[in-house]
Design a protein around this motif. Structure first.
Motif, PDB file in Angstrom:
ATOM      1  N   SER A  12       0.848  -1.179   0.000  1.00  0.00           N
ATOM      2  CA  SER A  12       0.000   0.000   0.000  1.00  0.00           C
ATOM      3  C   SER A  12       0.885   1.230   0.000  1.00  0.00           C
ATOM      4  O   SER A  12       2.046   1.176   0.387  1.00  0.00           O
ATOM      5  N   THR A  13       0.324   2.342  -0.462  1.00  0.00           N
ATOM      6  CA  THR A  13       1.046   3.607  -0.429  1.00  0.00           C
ATOM      7  C   THR A  13       0.233   4.608   0.383  1.00  0.00           C
ATOM      8  O   THR A  13      -0.991   4.537   0.448  1.00  0.00           O
ATOM      9  N   TYR A  14       0.954   5.547   0.984  1.00  0.00           N
ATOM     10  CA  TYR A  14       0.360   6.534   1.874  1.00  0.00           C
ATOM     11  C   TYR A  14       0.889   7.907   1.502  1.00  0.00           C
ATOM     12  O   TYR A  14       2.089   8.076   1.282  1.00  0.00           O
ATOM     13  N   SER A  15      -0.012   8.872   1.427  1.00  0.00           N
ATOM     14  CA  SER A  15       0.432  10.249   1.208  1.00  0.00           C
ATOM     15  C   SER A  15      -0.370  11.163   2.115  1.00  0.00           C
ATOM     16  O   SER A  15      -1.503  10.867   2.494  1.00  0.00           O
ATOM     17  N   LEU A  16       0.231  12.261   2.461  1.00  0.00           N
ATOM     18  CA  LEU A  16      -0.388  13.227   3.360  1.00  0.00           C
ATOM     19  C   LEU A  16      -0.539  14.558   2.642  1.00  0.00           C
ATOM     20  O   LEU A  16       0.441  15.080   2.085  1.00  0.00           O
ATOM     21  N   ASP A  17      -1.749  15.065   2.618  1.00  0.00           N
ATOM     22  CA  ASP A  17      -2.049  16.371   2.019  1.00  0.00           C
ATOM     23  C   ASP A  17      -1.578  16.467   0.576  1.00  0.00           C
ATOM     24  O   ASP A  17      -1.083  17.501   0.128  1.00  0.00           O
ATOM     25  N   GLY A  18      -1.698  15.365  -0.172  1.00  0.00           N
ATOM     26  CA  GLY A  18      -1.328  15.361  -1.585  1.00  0.00           C
ATOM     27  C   GLY A  18       0.163  15.323  -1.849  1.00  0.00           C
ATOM     28  O   GLY A  18       0.599  15.496  -2.981  1.00  0.00           O
ATOM     29  N   GLY A  19       0.953  15.066  -0.814  1.00  0.00           N
ATOM     30  CA  GLY A  19       2.410  15.019  -0.959  1.00  0.00           C
ATOM     31  C   GLY A  19       2.893  13.717  -1.580  1.00  0.00           C
ATOM     32  O   GLY A  19       2.100  12.895  -2.044  1.00  0.00           O
ATOM     33  N   GLU A  20       4.183  13.539  -1.569  1.00  0.00           N
ATOM     34  CA  GLU A  20       4.813  12.353  -2.139  1.00  0.00           C
ATOM     35  C   GLU A  20       4.344  11.097  -1.407  1.00  0.00           C
ATOM     36  O   GLU A  20       4.227  11.072  -0.182  1.00  0.00           O
ATOM     37  N   ASN A  46      -1.125  22.356  13.534  1.00  0.00           N
ATOM     38  CA  ASN A  46      -2.373  21.976  14.186  1.00  0.00           C
ATOM     39  C   ASN A  46      -3.552  22.422  13.331  1.00  0.00           C
ATOM     40  O   ASN A  46      -4.202  23.424  13.603  1.00  0.00           O
ATOM     41  N   SER A  47      -3.811  21.665  12.246  1.00  0.00           N
ATOM     42  CA  SER A  47      -4.920  21.954  11.346  1.00  0.00           C
ATOM     43  C   SER A  47      -5.388  20.629  10.741  1.00  0.00           C
ATOM     44  O   SER A  47      -4.847  19.572  11.028  1.00  0.00           O
ATOM     45  N   GLN A  48      -6.381  20.711   9.888  1.00  0.00           N
ATOM     46  CA  GLN A  48      -6.920  19.512   9.247  1.00  0.00           C
ATOM     47  C   GLN A  48      -5.949  18.991   8.206  1.00  0.00           C
ATOM     48  O   GLN A  48      -5.357  19.766   7.451  1.00  0.00           O
ATOM     49  N   HIS A  49      -5.786  17.658   8.163  1.00  0.00           N
ATOM     50  CA  HIS A  49      -4.910  17.014   7.184  1.00  0.00           C
ATOM     51  C   HIS A  49      -5.651  15.854   6.547  1.00  0.00           C
ATOM     52  O   HIS A  49      -6.588  15.309   7.127  1.00  0.00           O
ATOM     53  N   THR A  50      -5.209  15.461   5.348  1.00  0.00           N
ATOM     54  CA  THR A  50      -5.829  14.359   4.618  1.00  0.00           C
ATOM     55  C   THR A  50      -4.790  13.287   4.332  1.00  0.00           C
ATOM     56  O   THR A  50      -3.744  13.574   3.750  1.00  0.00           O
ATOM     57  N   VAL A  51      -5.084  12.059   4.764  1.00  0.00           N
ATOM     58  CA  VAL A  51      -4.231  10.909   4.472  1.00  0.00           C
ATOM     59  C   VAL A  51      -4.899  10.129   3.348  1.00  0.00           C
ATOM     60  O   VAL A  51      -6.086   9.793   3.439  1.00  0.00           O
ATOM     61  N   THR A  52      -4.144   9.854   2.283  1.00  0.00           N
ATOM     62  CA  THR A  52      -4.649   9.056   1.169  1.00  0.00           C
ATOM     63  C   THR A  52      -3.937   7.723   1.187  1.00  0.00           C
ATOM     64  O   THR A  52      -2.707   7.666   1.210  1.00  0.00           O
ATOM     65  N   ILE A  53      -4.716   6.637   1.194  1.00  0.00           N
ATOM     66  CA  ILE A  53      -4.174   5.278   1.227  1.00  0.00           C
ATOM     67  C   ILE A  53      -4.582   4.584  -0.062  1.00  0.00           C
ATOM     68  O   ILE A  53      -5.765   4.551  -0.410  1.00  0.00           O
ATOM     69  N   LEU A  54      -3.606   4.033  -0.783  1.00  0.00           N
ATOM     70  CA  LEU A  54      -3.861   3.291  -2.008  1.00  0.00           C
ATOM     71  C   LEU A  54      -3.429   1.853  -1.778  1.00  0.00           C
ATOM     72  O   LEU A  54      -2.251   1.579  -1.526  1.00  0.00           O
ATOM     73  N   ASN A  55      -4.388   0.931  -1.823  1.00  0.00           N
ATOM     74  CA  ASN A  55      -4.112  -0.485  -1.653  1.00  0.00           C
ATOM     75  C   ASN A  55      -3.754  -1.076  -3.013  1.00  0.00           C
ATOM     76  O   ASN A  55      -4.474  -0.889  -3.979  1.00  0.00           O
ATOM     77  N   GLU A  56      -2.648  -1.780  -3.079  1.00  0.00           N
ATOM     78  CA  GLU A  56      -2.176  -2.364  -4.336  1.00  0.00           C
ATOM     79  C   GLU A  56      -2.109  -3.885  -4.190  1.00  0.00           C
ATOM     80  O   GLU A  56      -1.079  -4.443  -3.840  1.00  0.00           O
ATOM     81  N   GLY A  57      -3.208  -4.551  -4.435  1.00  0.00           N
ATOM     82  CA  GLY A  57      -3.200  -6.015  -4.360  1.00  0.00           C
ATOM     83  C   GLY A  57      -4.201  -6.535  -3.362  1.00  0.00           C
ATOM     84  O   GLY A  57      -5.361  -6.159  -3.390  1.00  0.00           O
ATOM     85  N   VAL A  58      -3.737  -7.381  -2.456  1.00  0.00           N
ATOM     86  CA  VAL A  58      -4.627  -8.022  -1.486  1.00  0.00           C
ATOM     87  C   VAL A  58      -5.127  -7.023  -0.457  1.00  0.00           C
ATOM     88  O   VAL A  58      -4.639  -5.904  -0.370  1.00  0.00           O
ATOM     89  N   ASN A  59      -6.080  -7.463   0.319  1.00  0.00           N
ATOM     90  CA  ASN A  59      -6.633  -6.592   1.357  1.00  0.00           C
ATOM     91  C   ASN A  59      -5.588  -6.205   2.385  1.00  0.00           C
ATOM     92  O   ASN A  59      -4.767  -7.020   2.788  1.00  0.00           O
ATOM     93  N   VAL A  60      -5.645  -4.981   2.810  1.00  0.00           N
ATOM     94  CA  VAL A  60      -4.814  -4.498   3.898  1.00  0.00           C
ATOM     95  C   VAL A  60      -5.771  -4.088   5.006  1.00  0.00           C
ATOM     96  O   VAL A  60      -6.576  -3.182   4.829  1.00  0.00           O
ATOM     97  N   GLY A  61      -5.707  -4.798   6.123  1.00  0.00           N
ATOM     98  CA  GLY A  61      -6.601  -4.504   7.243  1.00  0.00           C
ATOM     99  C   GLY A  61      -5.951  -3.521   8.190  1.00  0.00           C
ATOM    100  O   GLY A  61      -4.948  -3.842   8.810  1.00  0.00           O
ATOM    101  N   LEU A  62      -6.499  -2.338   8.291  1.00  0.00           N
ATOM    102  CA  LEU A  62      -5.959  -1.333   9.206  1.00  0.00           C
ATOM    103  C   LEU A  62      -6.615  -1.500  10.568  1.00  0.00           C
ATOM    104  O   LEU A  62      -7.834  -1.481  10.688  1.00  0.00           O
TER     105      LEU A  62
END
Length: 83
Positions: A12-20, A46-62
């Motif tokens: 899986s890949t993770y990005s914060l606020d549209g970053g790398e 100290n403000s709102q942030h967005t985490v984007t998670i992209l699953n690549e393949g099998v299920n990833v259980g958080l």
């Protein structure tokens, strides 16, 4: 902020606020893992942030997200003096 998981295999890949994006790959396909940090960052304001998670393949259980606020280096030290 950290993200942990409890699942077998996958990536899986993770990005914060549209970053790398930061990738995590669990090469094990037969042994579940737990308490593994998939993504971590610090120094956020100290403000709102967005985490984007992209699953690549099998299920990833958080299992959970852990978000904490670190003590500021500029915060005044607590006073023990009586009022």
């Amino acid at each position: 902020m950290g993200v942990t998981k409890g699942q077998v295999g996958g990536s899986s890949t993770y990005s914060l606020d549209g970053g790398e994006s930061v990738a995590y790959t669990n090469l094990s396909t037969s042994i579940p893992t737990s308490d593994v940090v998939l993504f971590h960052t610090s120094g956020l304001d100290n403000s709102q942030h967005t985490v984007t998670i992209l699953n690549e393949g099998v299920n990833v259980g958080l299992d959970f997200f852990k978000v904490g606020i670190a003590a500021s280096a500029t915060s005044p030290a607590p006073s023990n003096a009586p009022p």
